[in-house]
Write an enzyme that holds these catalytic residues in place. Structure first.
Site, mmCIF file in Angstrom:
data_model
loop_
_atom_site.group_PDB
_atom_site.id
_atom_site.type_symbol
_atom_site.label_atom_id
_atom_site.label_comp_id
_atom_site.label_asym_id
_atom_site.label_seq_id
_atom_site.Cartn_x
_atom_site.Cartn_y
_atom_site.Cartn_z
ATOM 1 N N GLU A 25 89.951 21.706 42.868
ATOM 2 C CA GLU A 25 90.103 20.283 43.111
ATOM 3 C C GLU A 25 91.477 20.000 43.278
ATOM 4 O O GLU A 25 92.519 20.058 42.285
ATOM 5 C CB GLU A 25 89.551 19.400 41.811
ATOM 6 C CG GLU A 25 89.002 17.918 42.181
ATOM 7 C CD GLU A 25 90.308 17.209 42.000
ATOM 8 O OE1 GLU A 25 90.919 16.955 42.940
ATOM 9 O OE2 GLU A 25 90.408 16.628 40.732
ATOM 10 N N LYS A 70 94.223 27.697 30.673
ATOM 11 C CA LYS A 70 95.901 27.573 30.813
ATOM 12 C C LYS A 70 96.165 25.876 30.996
ATOM 13 O O LYS A 70 95.801 25.687 32.260
ATOM 14 C CB LYS A 70 96.367 28.514 31.710
ATOM 15 C CG LYS A 70 98.082 28.379 31.705
ATOM 16 C CD LYS A 70 98.809 28.645 32.944
ATOM 17 C CE LYS A 70 98.966 27.389 33.898
ATOM 18 N NZ LYS A 70 100.008 26.422 33.188
ATOM 19 N N CYS A 111 94.646 11.972 41.118
ATOM 20 C CA CYS A 111 94.042 12.544 42.342
ATOM 21 C C CYS A 111 93.288 11.646 43.180
ATOM 22 O O CYS A 111 93.455 11.454 44.446
ATOM 23 C CB CYS A 111 93.578 13.673 42.039
ATOM 24 S SG CYS A 111 91.840 13.585 41.125
#
Length: 346
Positions: free
Chosen positions: A114, A44, A148
């Site tokens: 993560e 997805k 991130c």
């Protein structure tokens, strides 16, 4: 007469949910090892990067038989259905909030998460200032800070702070809209960044440059340099995901280490020093999953061992290839006499 061995087998069906900010690389970091180790995949992509997801689906399905690689599209509600489905393992990259939801709903299935970060840069007094400036500016502003592992807080030694800040401003002034920095992903993210900056100013922070959205087409926000920041400000303790460089002067490296560790996140940190061994010693004291010394955001090939501690996710001690396998232990005995520890007892 007794032998032990371990056989590694595919996990089975791997669920993969990926974010929009690096839709190709972060997807392929799992897709390639998962397929190489014999798994099938339900993939997805983010609803904000559907076209990349479609292209990945098209390419993979030209290579593998039908049913090996399956792509589903939709928002978080579709992701929630995948989490609760009969998959054998889930790989997820995304927000802390989504990660918490997964943990509550995944059951006993293995999962690799993560999540977000609030990475620091520690600039030592012996740093090569020009290198540190360029590294920090790129680490904070590339992809408009939507990474991130973006450098989201900077701790610089007071001995070099004035020169460092001056050069940071000079470097940021060179950046060109649409070439060196792009827009934020959507209006919601632009509003979040704008709000964090305004709140920090109301709480005493000082803008040295930038600080507001850019009028016109696209969700652009000015690359922004802040000083006089405090640790309790959201700009210093909550993930921003925007083109912001908050800089705090510290008296010594011990203070920088303490401030870095005083965070609910633990993804990565960068250390800037001429002394690599000293950099490693500093890194050993920091509770994060990844440490860069005189560099930033450079993964090991294929994204192996990428991840953090604390709220930054569930880091695995295995390579991406090994995470896609499960171990089966075999113990065999070729003798004909019973074991001494079997019944009857003496």
């Amino acid at each position: 007469k007794t032998k032990g061995s371990v056989k590694f087998e595919p996990q089975g069906v791997i669920g993969l949910i990926t974010p929009w900010n690096y839709p190709l690389s972060l997807s392929m970091w799992t897709i390639i090892p998962a397929l190489l180790t014999g798994n099938s995949i339900v993939y997805k992509p983010s609803e904000n990067s559907v076209l990349i997801g479609q292209k990945i689906n098209e390419i993979i399905n030209k290579i593998f038989p039908k049913g090996v690689f399956n792509t589903i599209y939709g928002d978080s509600e579709i992701g929630k259905i995948l989490v609760k489905s009969d998959i054998d393992k889930l790989f997820f990259t995304g927000s802390v909030e989504a990660g918490k939801h997964i943990i509550k709903n995944i059951g006993l299935k293995p999962v690799a998460l993560e999540l977000g970060g609030k990475d620091s840069a520690i600039v030592c007094k012996d740093a090569v200032i020009e290198l540190a400036v360029k590294g920090v500016v790129w680490g904070a502003l590339n992809n408009a800070g939507q990474v991130c592992t973006s450098t989201e807080r900077v701790y610089v030694s007071e001995e070099i702070a004035d020169e460092f800040i001056k050069k940071v401003i000079e470097e940021v002034k060179k950046l060109r809209k649409g070439i060196d920095f792009g827009p934020l992903i959507n209006k919601e993210q632009l509003t979040k960044v704008e709000k964090q900056v305004k709140e920090s100013i109301s709480e005493g922070a000082k803008i040295l440059m930038g600080g507001k959205k850019i009028q016109g087409k696209g969700f652009f926000f000015e690359p922004t340099v802040l000083v006089n920041v405090k640790e309790e400000m959201k700009i210093m303790c909550e993930e921003t995901f925007g083109p912001i460089i908050p800089i705090k002067t510290v008296k010594n490296i011990d203070e920088a280490i303490e401030l870095t560790n005083n965070s609910k996140y633990g993804l990565g940190t960068t250390i800037w020093t001429k002394d690599i061994e000293k950099g490693k010693e500093i890194g050993e004291k920091i509770n994060v999953g990844m440490v860069w010394i005189n560099d930033v955001n450079l993964p090991i090939s294929g994204g192996d061992y990428w991840g953090g501690t604390k709220l930054s996710g569930l880091r695995c001690s295995e390579s991406n290839l090994m995470q896609c396998l499960k171990a089966k232990t075999f113990v065999s005995y070729s003798g004909t006499e019973k074991r001494d520890w079997w019944y009857p007892y003496s």
